[in-house]
Design a protein around this motif. Structure first.
Motif, mmCIF file in Angstrom:
data_model
loop_
_atom_site.group_PDB
_atom_site.id
_atom_site.type_symbol
_atom_site.label_atom_id
_atom_site.label_comp_id
_atom_site.label_asym_id
_atom_site.label_seq_id
_atom_site.Cartn_x
_atom_site.Cartn_y
_atom_site.Cartn_z
ATOM 1 N N GLU A 1 -5.066 4.565 -6.609
ATOM 2 C CA GLU A 1 -6.276 5.043 -5.918
ATOM 3 C C GLU A 1 -5.933 5.319 -4.451
ATOM 4 O OE1 GLU A 1 -10.749 3.502 -4.996
ATOM 5 O OE2 GLU A 1 -9.616 2.445 -6.531
ATOM 6 N N PRO A 2 -6.293 6.501 -3.937
ATOM 7 C CA PRO A 2 -5.904 6.852 -2.560
ATOM 8 C C PRO A 2 -6.468 5.883 -1.519
ATOM 9 C CG PRO A 2 -6.715 8.781 -3.738
ATOM 10 C CD PRO A 2 -6.995 7.594 -4.618
ATOM 11 N N GLU B 1 2.870 8.229 0.720
ATOM 12 C CA GLU B 1 1.566 8.159 0.048
ATOM 13 C C GLU B 1 1.041 6.724 0.065
ATOM 14 O OE1 GLU B 1 0.725 10.623 -3.137
ATOM 15 O OE2 GLU B 1 -1.190 9.630 -3.488
ATOM 16 N N LEU B 2 -0.148 6.550 0.628
ATOM 17 C CA LEU B 2 -0.754 5.222 0.714
ATOM 18 C C LEU B 2 -1.801 5.077 -0.388
ATOM 19 C CD1 LEU B 2 -1.220 4.825 4.584
ATOM 20 C CD2 LEU B 2 0.753 4.248 3.159
ATOM 21 N N ASN C 1 -4.675 10.762 2.001
ATOM 22 C CA ASN C 1 -3.988 9.466 2.038
ATOM 23 C C ASN C 1 -2.471 9.570 2.128
ATOM 24 O OD1 ASN C 1 -3.912 10.568 -0.623
ATOM 25 N ND2 ASN C 1 -3.252 8.591 -1.394
ATOM 26 N N VAL C 2 -1.961 10.762 2.476
ATOM 27 C CA VAL C 2 -0.507 10.910 2.557
ATOM 28 C C VAL C 2 -0.119 11.150 4.022
ATOM 29 C CG1 VAL C 2 1.508 12.168 1.713
ATOM 30 C CG2 VAL C 2 -0.507 11.928 0.243
ATOM 31 N N HIS D 1 0.803 -1.227 0.000
ATOM 32 C CA HIS D 1 0.000 0.000 0.000
ATOM 33 C C HIS D 1 0.836 1.277 0.000
ATOM 34 C CE1 HIS D 1 -3.169 -2.819 1.582
ATOM 35 N NE2 HIS D 1 -3.714 -2.286 0.517
ATOM 36 N N VAL D 2 2.142 1.135 0.056
ATOM 37 C CA VAL D 2 2.988 2.340 0.022
ATOM 38 C C VAL D 2 3.299 2.664 -1.438
ATOM 39 C CG1 VAL D 2 5.192 3.353 0.715
ATOM 40 C CG2 VAL D 2 3.927 1.890 2.303
ATOM 41 N N GLY D 3 2.678 3.730 -1.931
ATOM 42 C CA GLY D 3 2.871 4.102 -3.329
ATOM 43 C C GLY D 3 4.176 4.831 -3.535
#
Ligand SMILES: Cc1ncc(COP(=O)(O)O)c(C=O)c1O
Length: 489
Positions: free
Chosen positions: A416-417, A407-408, A444-445, A393-395
């Motif tokens: 997608e957030p 950013e997840l 989502n960050v 999930h860590v973008g």
């Protein structure tokens, strides 16, 4: 500090995986053995707050009730030690409990040397303004507005720019935050996001987001250069109307999700502004005073062609007051006296604030805090990358000095957030001993802005805690009933 092109970056994932056993057994047992209920881990003080303090100033992520603080740590009402990786929303960027800053404020009050700079002046404020002009390079003849908040410093700049140019419009960027009241709120991108009544004098263009360039170019594969070119094309088109008094920009779009712009974004903005007779203000209220590894922040990464090229205005706040409300706008000669009497607040240039601000500047210099923020920020970013390397999930982990975002996303392809996951992670991190917020348009960050004074051990604690909190959130260990009480942004 020399310019460092690698300082601000979205980082590439490192192949190293470090397995962390829970480093917080003690903290967890404190919470679990507490007489408080899980619904109210912070207990009485938080309950009293809920019954007497009104909503407009609240943006809560968890029930943090502080009793005292020292350095980056807060002691909570239920005797837990929490590392405040928000720095009290930036107000305590040098940490809590600094006796010397407190002495400065106290002695200024005891001296009784004047009230403000409205209908009189005082030596602390004159000295403070002079020192700000010394540490922020620029043309002779610049002057300083002394205020109380980032909101009024940016408002002073907007009003001065309008008066100086005889134009009314202000151009800012998507999801930007320049203030919570009046002109600075009206000129903030977040105001447009919130669907608020837009001031017809506000023009908002998208901030160049390297993680999602398609929002500007329509193509997710756009390069940094293509993204910059498209944003500048739109900016140039807007400035060509001849109606824009001021461009207001953050060197890092913080509340927009810690977005670091393409290289040379500020330089290109500066050039475009000069071509069209528009003034440029760099809003360093959040990231100024060394947080990004350089002071001023705009000097990093070759933002400007030449050291003599400086923005027409720079705004500072938050950390500047060492815990007291102090802000400043350093303005070019043509703006400085264009709106005399245009923003009168009773406490403009109050001596206790100016005396404390002087000490903050001295501490930043004496302790080499910009260099320290660069080093500790790089360490923290690397640790976060290591700890989260295998987490789907860590973008992206990105940052500049001690201004770092994680950013997840639900899916690394679609980006997608992962909004709910971010809220749960932040809540869990608080339970484990680190206070942080989330930001970004998708909420989502994970936003990390700890005090500039953190040690290596603090950085390790933050990275361990966040990776553990994210794992726990992914495993659904956070009671949704707890989360429902906290709406965050
Ligand atoms: C970039 C930026 N500018 C201005 C402000 C407004 O500052 P204040 O809340 O002190 O009015 C903030 C606050 O978060 C900010 O982040």
């Amino acid at each position: 500090m020399p310019n460092s092109p690698t300082l601000c970056s979205a980082s590439h994932r490192l192949p190293i995986v470090i397995h962390v056993t829970n480093p917080h057994e003690q903290d967890l047992s404190v919470i679990h053995n507490s007489r408080r209920t899980p619904m109210d881990p912070s207990g009485d003080l938080y309950e009293r707050d809920e019954s007497v303090l009104a909503g407009p100033s609240k943006m809560r992520f968890y029930p943090l009730a502080a009793r005292s603080g020292e350095g980056p740590y807060l002691m909570t009402d239920d005797d837990r030690r929490v590392l405040d990786a928000t720095s009290g929303q930036g107000a305590f960027g040098l940490g809590y409990g600094d006796a010397r800053l407190a002495d400065s404020a106290r002695s200024a009050l005891m001296d009784g040397g004047g009230a403000n700079v409205l209908a009189m002046t005082n030596s602390a404020s004159v000295e403070f303004a002079q020192r700000l002009l010394d540490v922020i390079p620029g043309d002779a003849g610049r002057k300083v507005y002394l205020g109380l908040t980032g909101s009024d410093a940016n408002t002073a700049v907007i009003r001065s720019a309008r008066a100086a140019t005889q134009r009314s419009k202000v151009l800012s960027f998507g999801h930007s935050y320049h203030g919570g009241i009046g002109d600075s709120q009206a000129a903030s991108g977040f105001n447009a996001d919130a669907g608020g009544d837009m001031d017809p004098r506000a023009v908002v263009l998208p901030y160049p987001d390297l993680y999602r360039p398609e929002a500007v170019t329509g193509d997710p594969a756009s390069t940094e250069e293509e993204l910059l070119a498209e944003v500048m094309r739109r900016t140039e088109e807007t400035l060509a109307s001849g109606e824009i008094a001021l461009v207001l920009v953050e060197p890092i779009a913080h509340d927009g999700g810690i977005l670091i712009p393409p290289k040379h974004f500020l330089r290109e903005l500066h050039r475009a502004c000069r071509r069209h007779g528009t003034l440029l203000c760099v809003d360093e209220v959040k990231v100024g005073l060394g947080r990004t590894g350089t002071f001023p922040a705009y000097t990093a990464d070759d933002y400007f062609d030449h050291p003599d090229h400086t923005p027409d205005a720079v705004t500072l706040g938050k950390t500047l007051g060492g815990g007291l409300p102090v802000s400043a706008a350093i303005m070019a000669p043509k703006m400085a006296d264009a709106a005399t009497g245009g923003l009168l607040l009773t406490m403009n240039g109050y001596p206790a604030g100016s005396r404390t601000g002087l000490d903050v500047l001295r501490r930043i210099d004496d302790e080499g805090l910009p260099e320290r923020a660069a080093t500790q920020g790089q360490l923290l970013k690397d640790l976060l990358l290591e700890r989260t390397a295998q987490m789907l999930h860590v973008g992206e982990v990105r940052g500049c000095g001690l201004s770092i975002g994680v950013e997840l996303v639900l899916d690394r392809e679609t980006k997608e957030p992962a909004t709910d996951l971010a809220a749960a992670t932040v809540y869990r991190a608080f339970e484990l001993g680190v206070a942080l917020n989330y930001s970004g348009i998708g909420g989502n960050v994970l936003e990390l802005v700890p005090p500039l004074t953190i040690t290596r051990a603090d950085a390790e604690f933050i990275a361990d805690t966040i990776s553990q909190a994210l794992r726990d959130a992914e495993d659904g260990k956070i009671d949704p009933n707890n989360l429902r009480r906290f709406s965050g942004w």
